[in-house]
Write an enzyme that holds these catalytic residues in place. Structure first.
Site, PDB file in Angstrom:
ATOM      1  CB  CYS A  74     -31.953   6.909  43.991  1.00 37.29           C
ATOM      2  SG  CYS A  74     -31.548   5.297  44.649  1.00 37.29           S
ATOM      3  CG  HIS A 187     -38.710   4.473  50.366  1.00 39.50           C
ATOM      4  ND1 HIS A 187     -37.889   4.647  49.288  1.00 39.50           N
ATOM      5  CD2 HIS A 187     -39.729   3.669  49.951  1.00 39.50           C
ATOM      6  CE1 HIS A 187     -38.379   3.967  48.260  1.00 39.50           C
ATOM      7  NE2 HIS A 187     -39.486   3.367  48.638  1.00 39.50           N
TER       8      HIS A 187
HETATM    9  N1  DGL Z   1     -34.364   5.070  46.509  1.00 36.18           N
HETATM   10  C1  DGL Z   1     -33.553   4.210  47.318  1.00 36.18           C
HETATM   11  C2  DGL Z   1     -32.544   5.039  48.114  1.00 36.18           C
HETATM   12  O1  DGL Z   1     -32.770   6.178  48.415  1.00 36.18           O
HETATM   13  C3  DGL Z   1     -34.383   3.401  48.283  1.00 36.18           C
HETATM   14  C4  DGL Z   1     -35.134   2.279  47.627  1.00 36.18           C
HETATM   15  C5  DGL Z   1     -34.217   1.271  46.964  1.00 36.18           C
HETATM   16  O2  DGL Z   1     -33.554   0.495  47.674  1.00 36.18           O
HETATM   17  O3  DGL Z   1     -34.170   1.323  45.755  1.00 36.18           O
HETATM   18  O4  DGL Z   1     -31.503   4.526  48.439  1.00 36.18           O
END
Ligand code: DGL
Length: 266
Positions: A74, A187
Site C-alpha cells: 500500500c 490500484h
Molecule cells: N492501497 C492504497 C494505496 O496504495 C489505495 C487504496 C486505499 O486508499 O486504501 O494507497
C-alpha cells in the site's frame, strides 16, 4: 529469517494484488501470504496516526505466518508508516515508494516527473522527498486522484466515465510537460491503458508494483534468502482479508487468472 518461509504482503484491500501478480511473475518459486485489510479500506483518506496503527497490526498478522520479509504494497502505508514499521519490527520490511522513485529518476530525460496517488500519499510528500533525495534537479508535479480507487473497485477500467475523470485529473500534469508519471497507488496499474491514452505516448508510466517486485527479488538474492526449490513442489499462496471474502475472491480470480482460497482472518 528462514529461506523457505513465505514473503508477506499487505495492503488496505485488494489493490495490493497488482504487487502480488508481479511477485508471482518475478519470483515464481516463492510462497506468498497476503493480507488485505478490507474491513478498513480505504487508507488513502485516513490520518497518519490511523495508517501507522493499521500498518503495525497488519504486520503482526503476517508475522504469525512466519514470513521472512514484509512487503508494504500500500502506497499510503509506505508513505506514512514505513519508518515506524522498520523501527518496531526486526524483520526486513520494504515499501513501494523508493523503487518507484528510483525508476522515475532513471527514466526522466527532461527532469519533470508527475506523481498521482491517494490524498494521504500526496499529503505525505513521500514521493517528492524521495525524488529530491535522489536528484535535486528533478521537478515534481503531484496530483491526488481520489476517484480512481472506487472506479477500479467497480471494475470500470476503460469506460467513458473513467477517461473523463482521468482527463480532469491529469490535464494540469499534462500541461506541465512531464515525461514520466509515477502511478503511486496500488490500484492505478489497472488503469494503465486509460492513463496512457490520456497522457499520450511521450509520457512513460512508472508502475510501482513492477518496481517493488524487482527490488524484492534483488534483496532476497543479495541476502541469500531466495527460496530453494526442490523437486516439483509448487509455490503456495495464502490470502487473508479482514472482512467478507466474496468480492475479493471474485476480483482476485479475474485479476490473477486463477482460483484462490481466501480466509477471513489472519
Ligand atoms: N492501497 C492504497 C494505496 O496504495 C489505495 C487504496 C486505499 O486508499 O486504501 O494507497
Amino acid at each position: 529469517m528462514r529461506t523457505n518461509n513465505p514473503i508477506g504482503v499487505f495492503d488496505s484491500g485488494l489493490g495490493g494484488l497488482t504487487v502480488v501478480k508481479e511477485l508471482m511473475r518475478c519470483l515464481p518459486n516463492e510462497d506468498i501470504v497476503y493480507f488485505g485489510d478490507t474491513a478498513r479500506v480505504p487508507y488513502g483518506t485516513k490520518s497518519k496516526k490511523a495508517i501507522i496503527r493499521f500498518s503495525q497490526e497488519n504486520t503482526n498478522v503476517l508475522l504469525k505466518h512466519k514470513v521472512k520479509m514484509v512487503v508494504v504494497a500500500c502506497n499510503s502505508s509506505s508513505s506514512y508508516a514505513l519508518a515506524s514499521l522498520k523501527k518496531k519490527f526486526s524483520i526486513p520490511i520494504v515499501g513501494v515508494i523508493d523503487p518507484g522513485v528510483q525508476k522515475a529518476v532513471e527514466t526522466t530525460c527532461n527532469k519533470r516527473v508527475g506523481v498521482i496517488a491517494t490524498s494521504a500519499t500526496i499529503a505525505s510528500e513521500a514521493y517528492d522527498k524521495g525524488i529530491q533525495r535522489q536528484d535535486k534537479s528533478v521537478k515534481v508535479f503531484s496530483q491526488s486522484c481520489p476517484l480512481f480507487v472506487p472506479l477500479v473497485e467497480q471494475g470500470w477500467l476503460n469506460k467513458k466515465v473513467t477517461l473523463e475523470v482521468a482527463r480532469e485529473y491529469l490535464g494540469k500534469l499534462k500541461r506541465s510537460g512531464i515525461d514520466t508519471l509515477i502511478l503511486g497507488c496500488t490500484h492505478y496499474p489497472l488503469l494503465k491503458p486509460a492513463l496512457a491514452k490520456v497522457m499520450g505516448k511521450r509520457v512513460t508510466l512508472i508502475d510501482s508494483a513492477k518496481e517493488i517486485a524487482l527490488r524484492v527479488k534483488y534483496l532476497l538474492a543479495e541476502s541469500q534468502q531466495s527460496r530453494v526449490c526442490r523437486g516439483k513442489r509448487k509455490s503456495r499462496y495464502k490470502f487473508f482479508v479482514s472482512d467478507e471474502p466474496q468480492s475479493f475472491q471474485r476480483i482476485a480470480k479475474g485479476f490473477l487468472g486463477k482460483d484462490i482460497c481466501i480466509n477471513t482472518r489472519g
